[in-house]
Write a protein that holds these residues in place. Structure first.
Motif, PDB file in Angstrom:
ATOM      1  N   ARG A  81       0.720  -1.136  -0.227  1.00 51.77           N
ATOM      2  CA  ARG A  81       0.341   0.284   0.001  1.00 51.77           C
ATOM      3  C   ARG A  81       0.936   1.282  -0.103  1.00 51.77           C
ATOM      4  N   PHE A  82       0.188   2.539  -0.673  1.00 51.61           N
ATOM      5  CA  PHE A  82       1.156   3.762  -0.546  1.00 51.61           C
ATOM      6  C   PHE A  82       0.171   4.465  -0.221  1.00 51.61           C
ATOM      7  N   SER A  83       1.076   5.492   0.810  1.00 50.24           N
ATOM      8  CA  SER A  83       0.047   6.581   1.135  1.00 50.24           C
ATOM      9  C   SER A  83       0.208   7.582   0.323  1.00 50.24           C
ATOM     10  N   LEU A  84      -1.182   7.780  -0.003  1.00 54.47           N
ATOM     11  CA  LEU A  84      -1.195   9.261  -0.599  1.00 54.47           C
ATOM     12  C   LEU A  84      -1.878  10.644  -0.297  1.00 54.47           C
ATOM     13  N   GLU A  85      -2.199  11.028  -0.865  1.00 55.10           N
ATOM     14  CA  GLU A  85      -2.635  12.607  -0.156  1.00 55.10           C
ATOM     15  C   GLU A  85      -3.823  12.249  -0.178  1.00 55.10           C
ATOM     16  N   SER A  89      -2.244  -6.527  -4.143  1.00 49.88           N
ATOM     17  CA  SER A  89      -2.720  -7.440  -2.783  1.00 49.88           C
ATOM     18  C   SER A  89      -2.786  -8.898  -3.013  1.00 49.88           C
ATOM     19  N   ASP A  90      -1.959  -9.763  -1.936  1.00 51.11           N
ATOM     20  CA  ASP A  90      -1.841 -11.001  -2.100  1.00 51.11           C
ATOM     21  C   ASP A  90      -1.550 -11.604  -3.096  1.00 51.11           C
ATOM     22  N   VAL A  91      -0.192 -11.543  -3.229  1.00 52.50           N
ATOM     23  CA  VAL A  91       0.652 -11.907  -4.402  1.00 52.50           C
ATOM     24  C   VAL A  91       1.680 -13.077  -3.993  1.00 52.50           C
ATOM     25  N   SER A  92       1.574 -14.247  -4.672  1.00 54.97           N
ATOM     26  CA  SER A  92       1.571 -15.257  -4.256  1.00 54.97           C
ATOM     27  C   SER A  92       2.282 -15.930  -6.006  1.00 54.97           C
ATOM     28  N   LEU A  93       3.613 -16.231  -5.598  1.00 54.72           N
ATOM     29  CA  LEU A  93       4.562 -16.265  -7.022  1.00 54.72           C
ATOM     30  C   LEU A  93       5.778 -16.590  -6.710  1.00 54.72           C
ATOM     31  N   ASP A  94       6.234 -17.603  -7.441  1.00 54.84           N
ATOM     32  CA  ASP A  94       6.975 -18.450  -6.666  1.00 54.84           C
ATOM     33  C   ASP A  94       7.861 -18.418  -8.937  1.00 54.84           C
ATOM     34  N   VAL A  95       9.387 -17.651  -8.082  1.00 55.93           N
ATOM     35  CA  VAL A  95       9.650 -17.514  -9.687  1.00 55.93           C
ATOM     36  C   VAL A  95      11.443 -18.583  -9.287  1.00 55.93           C
ATOM     37  N   GLY A 137       0.145  -2.410 -10.163  1.00 57.28           N
ATOM     38  CA  GLY A 137       1.176  -3.075 -10.000  1.00 57.28           C
ATOM     39  C   GLY A 137       2.334  -4.098 -10.072  1.00 57.28           C
ATOM     40  N   LYS A 138       2.240  -4.681 -11.066  1.00 63.92           N
ATOM     41  CA  LYS A 138       3.197  -4.836 -11.727  1.00 63.92           C
ATOM     42  C   LYS A 138       4.936  -4.545 -11.574  1.00 63.92           C
ATOM     43  N   SER A 139       4.961  -3.197 -11.824  1.00 64.76           N
ATOM     44  CA  SER A 139       5.987  -1.885 -11.935  1.00 64.76           C
ATOM     45  C   SER A 139       6.021  -2.745  -9.625  1.00 64.76           C
ATOM     46  N   THR A 140       5.389  -2.593  -9.436  1.00 64.68           N
ATOM     47  CA  THR A 140       5.981  -2.709  -7.848  1.00 64.68           C
ATOM     48  C   THR A 140       6.521  -3.911  -7.332  1.00 64.68           C
ATOM     49  N   SER A 144       4.319  -4.290   2.488  1.00 63.50           N
ATOM     50  CA  SER A 144       3.173  -3.076   3.110  1.00 63.50           C
ATOM     51  C   SER A 144       3.112  -4.732   4.593  1.00 63.50           C
ATOM     52  N   GLU A 145       2.590  -5.945   3.562  1.00 56.61           N
ATOM     53  CA  GLU A 145       1.971  -7.541   3.881  1.00 56.61           C
ATOM     54  C   GLU A 145       2.872  -8.128   3.260  1.00 56.61           C
ATOM     55  N   GLY A 146       3.090  -9.541   4.070  1.00 50.61           N
ATOM     56  CA  GLY A 146       3.637 -10.792   3.242  1.00 50.61           C
ATOM     57  C   GLY A 146       5.615 -10.463   3.277  1.00 50.61           C
ATOM     58  N   THR A 147       6.110 -11.214   2.241  1.00 50.43           N
ATOM     59  CA  THR A 147       7.760 -11.474   2.736  1.00 50.43           C
ATOM     60  C   THR A 147       7.644 -11.420   0.868  1.00 50.43           C
ATOM     61  N   VAL A 148       9.177 -10.740   0.835  1.00 48.73           N
ATOM     62  CA  VAL A 148       9.593 -11.692  -0.390  1.00 48.73           C
ATOM     63  C   VAL A 148      11.275 -12.535  -0.256  1.00 48.73           C
ATOM     64  N   PHE A 149      10.513 -13.227  -0.664  1.00 46.83           N
ATOM     65  CA  PHE A 149      12.652 -13.924  -0.474  1.00 46.83           C
ATOM     66  C   PHE A 149      13.033 -13.886  -1.867  1.00 46.83           C
ATOM     67  N   TYR A 150      14.833 -13.612  -1.420  1.00 46.87           N
ATOM     68  CA  TYR A 150      15.262 -14.155  -1.917  1.00 46.87           C
ATOM     69  C   TYR A 150      16.617 -15.128  -2.333  1.00 46.87           C
TER      70      TYR A 150
END
Lengths: 274, 255
Positions: free
Chosen positions: A28-32, A40-46, A61-64, A76-82
């Motif tokens: 999530r980004f806070s905007l004015e 939102s709630d993306v799970s993907l294994d590459v 949100g692809k670029s995100t 904001s939530e969840g984890t990115v593993f590398y």
């Protein structure tokens, strides 16, 4: 960093075969005047060595996801593993290429490609040799001494690609890199990218809004919903490893997959009303 | 070639009209005439007056230009890189920038007298603001995406400064420098007119005080020549320091 040249599905360093893992990731980004949920709630294994294309309506949100993979910001939530580890801080294993080529106008083609090697303090002679071989790889022999504003848009892209390959990142993050090019040039660069990525065992996350590009390049394609972006489907592209991109136009698997993706996306577009 | 011929024609025509009007339509006392201006120019050229004073003005302008330009570039880089400093100084800079610098001349005379030093400092102040503002905006506008791309390559701040920020600032410094050439001359000449005993500004002022219109115009011609020379010098320097700029001019223009 020497990676074994084994088959691509065995090159990943994660415990369970995923080089990059998005686990229930939201951002999530806070905007004015409120908050904007980008993904939102993306799970993907590459898997290591895999080319994944990401398609979806603009602003989904692809670029995100790419930015999170680069470690530019945290989910904001969840984890990115590398490589099985939680990602925090900049991820120097990735190289980023966007629609704008981000070359340094005050450096020649050679100077641009050698920049990451200077940063790594590679010796002059070794760096020169490496750049020369990269110039050949991307088909820019003889243009090392030109400035970016002297060469065409396609050649600038090649320069950017060569610079990306120069420091040999494990993963390439590409955000509509060929977006502004004409169709033929685009096709040629797609061919080169696929061949190079395979030969050099690169993992690629490739964002595009062009369905045909997504099918032609990808091993798998993640289709996103409109904002907030969720993955609505992960499609395995039924095309061979050594596909001939020049002939895909007449390949029935290709056209069928494009049609499938289109029906997934068009219902999404209808739903979001954009 | 044709253009050059037309230009020459315009010049000859203008001078002709001037020559004709002088004494017939307008009193020669006010506008002199090209032939006597030429004669006057020639005489101050051979007796060395022109070159000596032009040298003085040029050295003031160039010294002020270098001092002001360097200071402007350095301060611009520093403030451009530091968000906090920039925020703190912003209103002061805007206030100073919006003030016509010429109004400072009397104060400078009070502080530094009427000699070389004062004129150089006055010129430097004018140049400083132009170069500073350009550099500052330039540094602020270095693409953040570009910086990120380099950070991902493993670049540290020192790399970013050397490879990205400083070279891109050079472009802006030169934009400021090119803008400043006429202002540097204005600075030097205003200072000479107000408080000089030498220089082209003094020459203009001195001739005017003696109602020598031809002398005024001859001195102004000298000012014009000096301005052109300074412009040319900056352009040459730019070509040496920024070869990539030159390259873009060689490219065919396509739309």
């Amino acid at each position: 960093m020497d990676r074994p040249s084994a088959k691509r599905h065995e090159t990943s360093e994660g415990q369970d075969g995923a080089l990059i893992r998005f686990a229930n990731v939201s951002k999530r980004f806070s905007l004015e005047g409120g908050e904007m949920t980008a993904v939102s709630d993306v799970s993907l294994d590459v898997r290591g060595g895999e080319i994944i294309t990401l398609v979806g309506p603009s602003g989904c949100g692809k670029s995100t996801l790419l930015n999170m993979t680069a470690g530019l910001f945290q989910p904001s939530e969840g984890t990115v593993f590398y490589e099985g580890k939680i990602l925090s801080g900049l991820n120097h294993q990735v190289g980023y290429m966007t629609q704008s080529d981000h070359l340094l106008p005050w450096r020649t083609v050679f100077g641009n490609i050698v920049a990451p090697l200077e940063i790594r303090r590679m010796g002059k002679a070794a760096a020169r040799e490496r750049v020369e071989s990269l110039l050949e790889t991307v088909g820019l022999q003889g243009f090392g001494g030109s400035y970016p504003n002297q060469i065409s848009g396609g050649m600038r892209k090649r320069t950017a690609l060569a610079r990306l390959l120069a420091y040999d990142p494990q993963t390439l993050l590409m955000d509509e890199p060929f977006g502004a090019l004409d169709a033929l040039l685009r096709l040629r660069l797609q061919v080169e990218l696929r061949v190079l990525a395979r030969r050099l065992q690169k993992t690629v996350l490739f964002v595009t809004h062009d369905l045909e590009e997504a099918v032609a390049l990808g091993d798998r394609c993640a289709v996103f919903s409109a904002r907030p972006g969720r993955i609505i489907s992960i499609v395995t592209i039924p095309l061979p490893e050594d596909r001939d991109l020049m002939q895909l136009r007449y390949n029935s698997d290709f056209t069928r997959t494009c049609a499938d993706l289109w029906s997934l996306l068009s219902s999404e577009l209808a739903r979001s009303g954009t | 070639m044709k253009i050059a011929a037309l230009r020459l024609l315009v010049l000859v025509l203008l001078l002709g009209i001037w020559e004709f009007a002088s004494g017939r339509l307008v009193s020669a006392f006010f506008i002199s005439k090209p032939s006597s201006i030429g004669a006057k120019f020639w005489s101050i050229l051979i007796d060395g007056t022109l070159l000596r004073n032009m040298g003085i003005t040029a050295s003031e302008a160039v010294t002020g230009f270098i001092v002001g330009g360097l200071a402007g570039a350095i301060v611009g880089l520093a403030l451009g890189r530091s968000v906090t400093l920039a925020k703190v100084f912003d209103p002061f800079i805007t206030a100073f920038y919006s003030m016509p610098k010429v109004a400072l001349a009397p104060l400078f005379i009070l502080w530094f007298g009427v000699d070389f030093q004062m004129r150089v400092l006055f010129t430097a102040v004018i140049v400083f603001f132009l170069v500073f503002l350009n550099t500052y905006t330039g540094v602020r506008n270095v693409s953040r995406e570009l910086m990120t791309v380099f950070r991902l390559m493993g670049a540290r701040e020192s790399h970013l400064a050397r490879m990205v920020v400083v070279p891109s600032a050079i472009t802006w410094v030169f934009a400021g420098l090119r803008l400043s050439v006429p202002y540097a001359l204005i600075g030097a000449i205003v200072a000479e007119i107000m408080a000089g005993n030498s220089g082209l500004g003094y020459l203009v002022e001195h001739a005017a005080a003696q109602f020598d219109t031809s002398g005024v115009f001859a001195a102004l011609l000298g000012v014009m020549i000096l301005a052109l020379a300074l412009n040319l010098a900056v352009k040459l320097l730019e070509r040496v320091l920024m070869p990539w700029r030159d390259a873009s001019e060689q490219r065919e223009v396509t739309v």
